[in-house]
Design a protein around this motif. Structure first.
Motif, PDB file in Angstrom:
ATOM      1  N   GLY A 185      12.225   7.586  -4.804  1.00  0.00           N
ATOM      2  CA  GLY A 185      11.070   8.149  -4.091  1.00  0.00           C
ATOM      3  C   GLY A 185       9.712   7.782  -4.654  1.00  0.00           C
TER       4      GLY A 185
ATOM      5  N   GLY B 233       0.791  -1.232   0.000  1.00  0.00           N
ATOM      6  CA  GLY B 233       0.000   0.000   0.000  1.00  0.00           C
ATOM      7  C   GLY B 233       0.818   1.273   0.000  1.00  0.00           C
ATOM      8  N   GLN B 234       2.153   1.109  -0.030  1.00  0.00           N
ATOM      9  CA  GLN B 234       3.019   2.280   0.114  1.00  0.00           C
ATOM     10  C   GLN B 234       2.791   3.391  -0.931  1.00  0.00           C
ATOM     11  OE1 GLN B 234       7.631   3.472   0.945  1.00  0.00           O
ATOM     12  NE2 GLN B 234       7.283   1.449   0.159  1.00  0.00           N
ATOM     13  N   PRO B 235       2.604   3.057  -2.227  1.00  0.00           N
ATOM     14  CA  PRO B 235       2.426   4.143  -3.202  1.00  0.00           C
ATOM     15  C   PRO B 235       1.249   5.059  -2.837  1.00  0.00           C
ATOM     16  CG  PRO B 235       2.825   2.074  -4.338  1.00  0.00           C
ATOM     17  CD  PRO B 235       2.642   1.732  -2.884  1.00  0.00           C
ATOM     18  N   ALA B 236       0.149   4.456  -2.406  1.00  0.00           N
ATOM     19  CA  ALA B 236      -1.018   5.275  -2.057  1.00  0.00           C
ATOM     20  C   ALA B 236      -0.800   5.999  -0.718  1.00  0.00           C
ATOM     21  CB  ALA B 236      -2.268   4.398  -1.978  1.00  0.00           C
ATOM     22  N   TRP B 237      -0.193   5.305   0.235  1.00  0.00           N
ATOM     23  CA  TRP B 237       0.085   5.908   1.549  1.00  0.00           C
ATOM     24  C   TRP B 237       0.953   7.153   1.388  1.00  0.00           C
ATOM     25  CZ3 TRP B 237      -0.839   6.655   6.467  1.00  0.00           C
ATOM     26  CH2 TRP B 237       0.183   6.933   7.375  1.00  0.00           C
ATOM     27  N   ASN B 238       2.005   7.043   0.595  1.00  0.00           N
ATOM     28  CA  ASN B 238       2.885   8.189   0.409  1.00  0.00           C
ATOM     29  C   ASN B 238       2.265   9.267  -0.470  1.00  0.00           C
ATOM     30  OD1 ASN B 238       4.865   7.347   2.111  1.00  0.00           O
ATOM     31  ND2 ASN B 238       6.237   6.559   0.517  1.00  0.00           N
ATOM     32  N   SER B 239       1.216   8.914  -1.209  1.00  0.00           N
ATOM     33  CA  SER B 239       0.512   9.928  -1.991  1.00  0.00           C
ATOM     34  C   SER B 239      -0.571  10.608  -1.156  1.00  0.00           C
ATOM     35  CB  SER B 239      -0.143   9.314  -3.229  1.00  0.00           C
ATOM     36  OG  SER B 239       0.835   8.716  -4.043  1.00  0.00           O
ATOM     37  N   GLY B 240      -0.731  10.172   0.082  1.00  0.00           N
ATOM     38  CA  GLY B 240      -1.739  10.779   0.948  1.00  0.00           C
ATOM     39  C   GLY B 240      -3.132  10.221   0.731  1.00  0.00           C
ATOM     40  N   ASP B 241      -3.236   9.113  -0.025  1.00  0.00           N
ATOM     41  CA  ASP B 241      -4.550   8.517  -0.283  1.00  0.00           C
ATOM     42  C   ASP B 241      -4.745   7.320   0.653  1.00  0.00           C
ATOM     43  OD1 ASP B 241      -6.913   7.419  -1.280  1.00  0.00           O
ATOM     44  OD2 ASP B 241      -6.412   7.945  -3.353  1.00  0.00           O
ATOM     45  N   ILE B 242      -5.212   7.623   1.860  1.00  0.00           N
ATOM     46  CA  ILE B 242      -5.302   6.598   2.896  1.00  0.00           C
ATOM     47  C   ILE B 242      -6.333   5.531   2.526  1.00  0.00           C
ATOM     48  CG2 ILE B 242      -6.005   6.232   5.303  1.00  0.00           C
ATOM     49  CD1 ILE B 242      -4.554   8.725   6.031  1.00  0.00           C
TER      50      ILE B 242
END
Lengths: 270, 474
Positions: free
Chosen positions: A187, A54-63
């Motif tokens: 990143g 889930g990291q790509p979404a987590w780091n994009s702020g899309d919880i």
């Protein structure tokens, strides 16, 4: 990081989290990680239910998206003593961010599962050395190797000496980069969204690497490896780029990352 | 100062091509990174000092109303005045009124980032009051009509030759053929130019690194001594400081100053640490006749109870800028406002609004170096991620990003389907790449392939290979 293997006849069960980048881009590195864990004496489980942490979404702020993506992951590793990850960045996500991701979700069960995963997650080389006590890896090489620390490996997982010790034990001549603790510019989505900045950082890293004139650039994270290989290729460099698992396992049946492929090295999974 | 942070991507595109900037940034980072490292290594209790400093700052934020009130009482007791200003308009107007009240025509200024926030120089100039910057870097960029690119080294984006050229164009009364090929010659020239201006100025305006509640004092640190001259030689001393600079005691200042200089320049202490505690008293040999503190909120009180609260413990040391690979690649001006580097990525959207700086919290690889070197251990990557989350919640992210992430997450939550799709796509890509093993270009990968090749997938995915190998075993 000094947990000892369980003192019983039962083998340690290591759940291999392949990571989405290795799964999609570099299955060879995943297979090498699997063989390394077996060589270290683990019973390896590769849960079918894993996709991405889930990291790509987590780091994009899309919880919301991150929770959806990471949900199947939560019970995939229930049966394993450890979750072992051939990536410092995905290991960092599991060990340090998964709990935050599910905090406030209202799902107490998910939060407990996240906490359990966090407590048993290791980056591959750190697991081999710190938990399984591996001294000498199966692979042998005499290459001059520049080792690149991924930022998450270095800062979140505190992995520094373990990959170097194993590479040295494999016979490699490991050289340190002058700016070893500087980011290569990958990143995740940053590398595409801010390609100018990311590419400039990758160029600085390539300069630092070429200054050491290594045969091979090795790292434990596919993101960094694709980024660095991409820039080295564009600069016309002949330095081979490989995942640390491939070198330690020694099979090295695949062409280097981004490198020319001859027919003999085409992967057997097609 | 009007924010240009909305134009971040255009600013970056220009910065990346600027060879002078590249050279200047390389000098900055190669000078300051090792200096900080050896200063920290030389102080075994550095980490305890950090913990202590963080505790001081968080305690102060919890009781900021009390300490600010105590500070005001003590400034008044010392014979000074405190002016509370909610925003930049009221702060500018207050400073102008003070200048008029004291019949001020010229002001010398010590470096102050808060006055940059206010756009004070332009404002005073437009009202007939001449501001003169006295910090060497600020002086240089004032001559060039630029803004600071770094919070403690405002002209760090310039090479020595560019500064020499600026001096030649500005100091036309000097011999046009004078040698200006060393840093010393440039510094000496600026020194001679500035020296005579201090005594002639009616007011000195400085910032404050800290304000001390128990004594009503303000502190500035400099390495040039210009702050001392600015505030002692003029008739009026006006301190402009933002609310969060308050700390309870002089002893607290000792802790924070030890952290500040080491983190900033690797010095044990800055060369000058100057305290101001009110106007000249009867019998004092020097000092201003009047002492004013302009307390500026300008968005801080809105952060105290919010998710960016930890940002308010920043002591403006610049360690995060000096160690940031993004800052090193693009310089400070690209960030488009007063604050740059990792701290600017959090502070600028927090103070000016996320809509004014939508790229700033996103333009980070989350390498974590900033948090590692921050003396206040501000979790800058976490704060940037919080801001990204706010952007998602406020639907400020692009429709394209939201759709891609939603589709991807649905796919990732269905492992069998996920493997079918990724296996097929990677097999096709591997076939297209053929023997070359990498792409120079693919549709929708422009951000990546402009400077890098894109390594091709091996094809087929891990699980196909894993399952095949297991069948082979039995």
């Amino acid at each position: 990081m000094t947990t000892s293997p369980k003192k019983s006849n039962k083998k340690v069960t290591a759940g291999l989290f392949v990571t989405c980048l290795i799964d999609a881009m570099r299955p060879s590195a995943g297979m090498a990680a699997l063989r390394l864990l077996e060589a270290a004496g683990c019973e390896v489980i590769v849960p079918e239910n894993q996709t991405c942490c889930g990291q790509p979404a987590w780091n994009s702020g899309d919880i919301k998206a991150a929770r959806v993506a990471a949900t199947p992951f939560l019970d995939a590793f229930d049966a394993c003593d450890y979750v072992v990850v051939p990536s410092g960045s995905c290991a960092g996500m599991l060990a340090h961010h998964l709990v935050d991701l599910f905090e406030g979700s209202g799902d107490l069960h998910a939060r407990r599962q996240a906490a359990a995963i966090a407590g048993k997650t290791y980056e591959l080389t750190s697991f081999l050395v710190d938990v399984m006590g591996m001294k000498t890896p199966p692979g042998k090489t005499t290459a001059r190797i520049a080792y690149h620390d991924s930022c998450s490996s270095l800062r979140e997982m505190k992995v520094i000496s373990q990959p170097r010790a194993l590479l040295n034990a494999a016979g490699a001549d490991v050289v340190d980069l002058d700016k070893a603790d500087t980011c290569c510019g990958f990143g995740g989505t940053f590398s595409v969204k801010y390609g100018d900045i990311s590419g400039t950082m990758a160029d600085d890293k390539a300069t630092d690497i070429e200054a050491k004139d290594p045969d091979m650039l090795v790292a434990g994270d596919m993101g960094c490896l694709m980024n660095i290989a991409g820039r080295l290729l564009r600069r016309g460099s002949a330095i081979e780029v490989r995942h640390v698992a491939e070198v330690l396992d020694g099979a090295m049946e695949a062409s280097p990352i981004g490198g020319l492929r001859d027919s003999a090295s085409q992967n057997p999974g097609n | 100062m009007e924010t240009q942070s909305r134009h971040f991507k255009e600013n970056v595109a220009a910065a990346i091509l600027d060879d002078d900037l590249k050279g200047a940034m390389s000098k900055l980072t190669s000078a300051l990174r090792p200096k900080r490292a050896s200063a920290v290594a030389g102080l075994p209790e550095f980490d305890q000092l950090r913990d202590h400093g963080i505790a001081i700052r968080m305690h102060t934020l919890d009781h900021i109303d009390t300490y600010l009130a105590q500070f005001e009482d003590n400034v008044i007791a010392n014979g000074g005045h405190v002016h509370w200003c909610a925003d930049e308009d009221s702060a500018r107007q207050t400073i102008l009124d003070l200048c008029r009240q004291h019949d001020v025509r010229t002001v010398t200024k010590g470096k102050s980032m808060v006055t940059e926030e206010l756009g004070l120089n332009t404002f005073l100039d437009s009202h007939g009051i001449l501001p003169l910057e006295t910090d060497l870097g600020e002086y240089i960029i004032q001559l060039r009509g630029e803004h600071p690119s770094h919070i403690i080294a405002p002209a760090t984006h310039l090479q020595r030759e560019q500064i020499a050229e600026t001096f030649r164009q500005s100091h036309t009364h000097l011999d046009a053929d004078r040698p200006m090929d060393t840093a010393e010659s440039l510094t000496e020239e600026a020194r001679q130019e500035l020296r005579e201006k201090y005594g002639a100025a009616d007011a000195g305006i400085t910032g404050a690194n800290f304000m001390i509640a128990e004594t009503g004092s303000t502190i500035i640190v400099t390495n040039e001594g210009n702050g001392d001259l600015t505030q002692t030689l003029a008739r009026v001393h006006i301190v402009v400081a933002s609310l969060e600079k308050i700390i309870p005691t002089m002893e607290d200042a000792g802790v924070l100053l030890r952290l500040l200089a080491r983190s900033a320049t690797g010095q044990d202490m800055s060369v000058y640490t100057t305290l101001s505690s009110g106007p000249r008293r009867p019998g004092d040999p020097d000092g201003p006749e009047a002492f004013h503190v302009v307390l500026v909120d300008n968005g801080r009180s809105g952060m105290i109870g919010g998710s960016e609260r930890e940002m308010l413990r920043c002591i403006r040391c610049s360690a995060c800028l000096n160690h940031c690979p993004v800052y090193a690649a693009i310089g400070g001006h690209a960030y488009g406002w007063v604050y740059s580097g990792p701290m600017g990525k959090v502070l600028t959207p927090s103070l000016t609004g996320l809509d004014q700086a939508p790229d700033l919290p996103n333009a980070s690889s989350f390498c974590g170096k900033c948090e590692e070197v921050c003396p206040m251990r501000i979790p800058l990557p976490k704060l940037m991620r919080n801001l990204r989350t706010k952007q998602t919640e406020m639907k400020m992210t692009s429709m394209r990003q939201r759709v891609i992430l939603a589709l991807w997450s649905q796919l990732a939550s269905r492992p069998a389907l996920y493997r079918l799709v990724t296996g097929t796509v990677t097999r096709i890509l591997a076939r297209i790449a053929g023997k070359r093993g990498a792409f120079r270009w693919l549709p929708m990968t422009g951000g990546w392939t402009k400077m890098r090749d894109l390594p091709a997938p091996e094809g087929g995915g891990f699980f196909a290979r894993y399952n095949a190998s297991r069948k082979g075993d039995h």
